[in-house]
Scaffold this motif. Structure first.
Motif, PDB file in Angstrom:
ATOM      1  N   PHE A  21      -3.423 -16.795 -32.055  1.00  7.05           N
ATOM      2  CA  PHE A  21      -3.353 -18.246 -32.004  1.00  7.05           C
ATOM      3  C   PHE A  21      -1.997 -18.732 -31.513  1.00  7.05           C
ATOM      4  O   PHE A  21      -1.903 -19.670 -30.719  1.00  7.05           O
ATOM      5  CB  PHE A  21      -3.663 -18.838 -33.383  1.00  7.05           C
ATOM      6  N   HIS A  22      -0.915 -18.106 -31.991  1.00  4.07           N
ATOM      7  CA  HIS A  22       0.416 -18.569 -31.587  1.00  4.07           C
ATOM      8  C   HIS A  22       0.652 -18.366 -30.098  1.00  4.07           C
ATOM      9  O   HIS A  22       1.290 -19.190 -29.443  1.00  4.07           O
ATOM     10  CB  HIS A  22       1.512 -17.880 -32.419  1.00  4.07           C
ATOM     11  N   ALA A  23       0.131 -17.259 -29.535  1.00  3.93           N
ATOM     12  CA  ALA A  23       0.282 -17.020 -28.096  1.00  3.93           C
ATOM     13  C   ALA A  23      -0.481 -18.073 -27.292  1.00  3.93           C
ATOM     14  O   ALA A  23      -0.007 -18.540 -26.244  1.00  3.93           O
ATOM     15  CB  ALA A  23      -0.207 -15.621 -27.746  1.00  3.93           C
ATOM     16  N   TYR A  24      -1.657 -18.439 -27.780  1.00  9.54           N
ATOM     17  CA  TYR A  24      -2.440 -19.504 -27.153  1.00  9.54           C
ATOM     18  C   TYR A  24      -1.668 -20.815 -27.172  1.00  9.54           C
ATOM     19  O   TYR A  24      -1.618 -21.549 -26.169  1.00  9.54           O
ATOM     20  CB  TYR A  24      -3.772 -19.641 -27.896  1.00  9.54           C
ATOM     21  N   ARG A  25      -1.023 -21.133 -28.300  1.00 12.38           N
ATOM     22  CA  ARG A  25      -0.281 -22.380 -28.421  1.00 12.38           C
ATOM     23  C   ARG A  25       0.971 -22.374 -27.550  1.00 12.38           C
ATOM     24  O   ARG A  25       1.356 -23.419 -26.997  1.00 12.38           O
ATOM     25  CB  ARG A  25       0.082 -22.625 -29.893  1.00 12.38           C
ATOM     26  N   VAL A  26       1.633 -21.230 -27.433  1.00 13.48           N
ATOM     27  CA  VAL A  26       2.803 -21.129 -26.560  1.00 13.48           C
ATOM     28  C   VAL A  26       2.407 -21.408 -25.113  1.00 13.48           C
ATOM     29  O   VAL A  26       3.078 -22.158 -24.399  1.00 13.48           O
ATOM     30  CB  VAL A  26       3.469 -19.742 -26.682  1.00 13.48           C
ATOM     31  N   GLU A  27       1.307 -20.804 -24.677  1.00  9.32           N
ATOM     32  CA  GLU A  27       0.830 -21.018 -23.310  1.00  9.32           C
ATOM     33  C   GLU A  27       0.505 -22.490 -23.078  1.00  9.32           C
ATOM     34  O   GLU A  27       0.840 -23.061 -22.027  1.00  9.32           O
ATOM     35  CB  GLU A  27      -0.406 -20.151 -23.062  1.00  9.32           C
ATOM     36  N   ARG A  28      -0.117 -23.126 -24.033  1.00  6.74           N
ATOM     37  CA  ARG A  28      -0.451 -24.543 -23.922  1.00  6.74           C
ATOM     38  C   ARG A  28       0.814 -25.398 -23.858  1.00  6.74           C
ATOM     39  O   ARG A  28       0.879 -26.390 -23.119  1.00  6.74           O
ATOM     40  CB  ARG A  28      -1.317 -24.968 -25.110  1.00  6.74           C
ATOM     41  N   PHE A  29       1.821 -25.017 -24.619  1.00 10.40           N
ATOM     42  CA  PHE A  29       3.100 -25.731 -24.649  1.00 10.40           C
ATOM     43  C   PHE A  29       3.802 -25.654 -23.293  1.00 10.40           C
ATOM     44  O   PHE A  29       4.350 -26.644 -22.795  1.00 10.40           O
ATOM     45  CB  PHE A  29       3.968 -25.106 -25.742  1.00 10.40           C
ATOM     46  N   ILE A  30       3.769 -24.484 -22.670  1.00  6.00           N
ATOM     47  CA  ILE A  30       4.408 -24.311 -21.361  1.00  6.00           C
ATOM     48  C   ILE A  30       3.663 -25.111 -20.287  1.00  6.00           C
ATOM     49  O   ILE A  30       4.280 -25.692 -19.385  1.00  6.00           O
ATOM     50  CB  ILE A  30       4.486 -22.819 -20.988  1.00  6.00           C
ATOM     51  N   LYS A  31       2.354 -25.170 -20.395  1.00 10.22           N
ATOM     52  CA  LYS A  31       1.578 -25.986 -19.462  1.00 10.22           C
ATOM     53  C   LYS A  31       1.941 -27.465 -19.600  1.00 10.22           C
ATOM     54  O   LYS A  31       2.014 -28.199 -18.606  1.00 10.22           O
ATOM     55  CB  LYS A  31       0.082 -25.778 -19.699  1.00 10.22           C
ATOM     56  N   LYS A  32       2.175 -27.900 -20.838  1.00 10.72           N
ATOM     57  CA  LYS A  32       2.612 -29.274 -21.086  1.00 10.72           C
ATOM     58  C   LYS A  32       3.954 -29.530 -20.410  1.00 10.72           C
ATOM     59  O   LYS A  32       4.170 -30.594 -19.794  1.00 10.72           O
ATOM     60  CB  LYS A  32       2.717 -29.503 -22.597  1.00 10.72           C
TER      61      LYS A  32
END
Length: 238
Positions: A21-32
């Motif tokens: 889950f944390h890796a998914y959230r990191v990727e989403r954060f970088i896309k933001k």
């Protein structure tokens, strides 16, 4: 097909959100971050860039990379210790900094933030992610874990304004991650053989189900006392 290619294929098929889950959230954060800053004229500095994997998010802005050693692809632009006083980069040289899952590996996080503050233009931001609770990794260069208030103190000491803070998961997610990775950490020192890949395939349905359940539990419990990871945005005042 090498190990990295197999791993990439696995996460193409299996939803990353319910496995890591944390890796998914990191990727989403970088896309933001890319949505806000990936425009011509902007300079983006990736701290601890490693293989410069994140460069794929930035096709329009000028992407610059830093790390303590050069990688095998020779794609690191600035090879130096971000914690040092060397001042390799000019002051106020970049618009935004990415520091994803790196701070825990730096010998002097406060010095690193001071350097980030120096090289940022006024009004520039740092998009940073790191761990609160996680297994030791990239040994022996794994030095720190951070709480929200410890991170806010570091930011304040470096004169940054905290404009965003968000946790990645909570207690149930942390238990889920620790539980499904335990067999891997204890039984599979060699993670490139057939038995390991067979285990990964057979355990995936169970991991997915418990991952979905843990996200639901964390959502309804609102338990913020312990979590795996967090994202924070720091701003250099104009």
């Amino acid at each position: 097909m090498n190990t990295d290619q197999i791993t990439k294929l696995y996460y193409t098929i299996v939803p990353l959100r319910f496995i890591r889950f944390h890796a998914y959230r990191v990727e989403r954060f970088i896309k933001k971050m890319a949505q806000e800053y990936d425009f011509k004229g902007n300079k983006i500095l990736d701290i601890g860039a490693g293989s410069t994997y994140h460069s794929g998010h930035f096709s329009k802005a000028k992407y610059l990379s830093q790390d303590i050693i050069q990688n095998s692809y020779n794609t690191i632009d600035y090879v130096y210790d971000i914690c040092s006083k060397d001042e390799i980069l000019d002051s106020e040289a970049v618009n935004v900094i990415l520091c994803a899952q790196v701070l825990e590996h730096l010998t002097a996080p406060q010095s690193a933030l001071d350097e980030m503050f120096r090289v940022l233009k006024p009004g520039g931001k740092v998009y940073l992610t790191t761990h609160m609770a996680f297994e030791e990794h990239m040994l022996p260069h794994d030095y720190w874990r951070f709480t929200e208030f410890g991170m806010r103190l570091l930011a304040k000491n470096s004169k940054f304004e905290v404009i965003h803070f968000e946790r990645h998961g909570a207690t149930a997610n942390l238990i889920h991650y620790a539980f499904w990775t335990w067999p891997i950490r204890t039984l599979f020192k060699n993670r490139s053989n057939v038995i390991y890949y067979l285990y990964a395939i057979l355990s995936t349905p169970f991991i997915l189900i418990t991952g979905i359940l843990s996200e639901f539990i964390d959502y309804i419990s609102k338990d913020n006392g312990i979590y795996t990871n967090f994202e924070i945005i720091l701003k250099k005042r104009e």
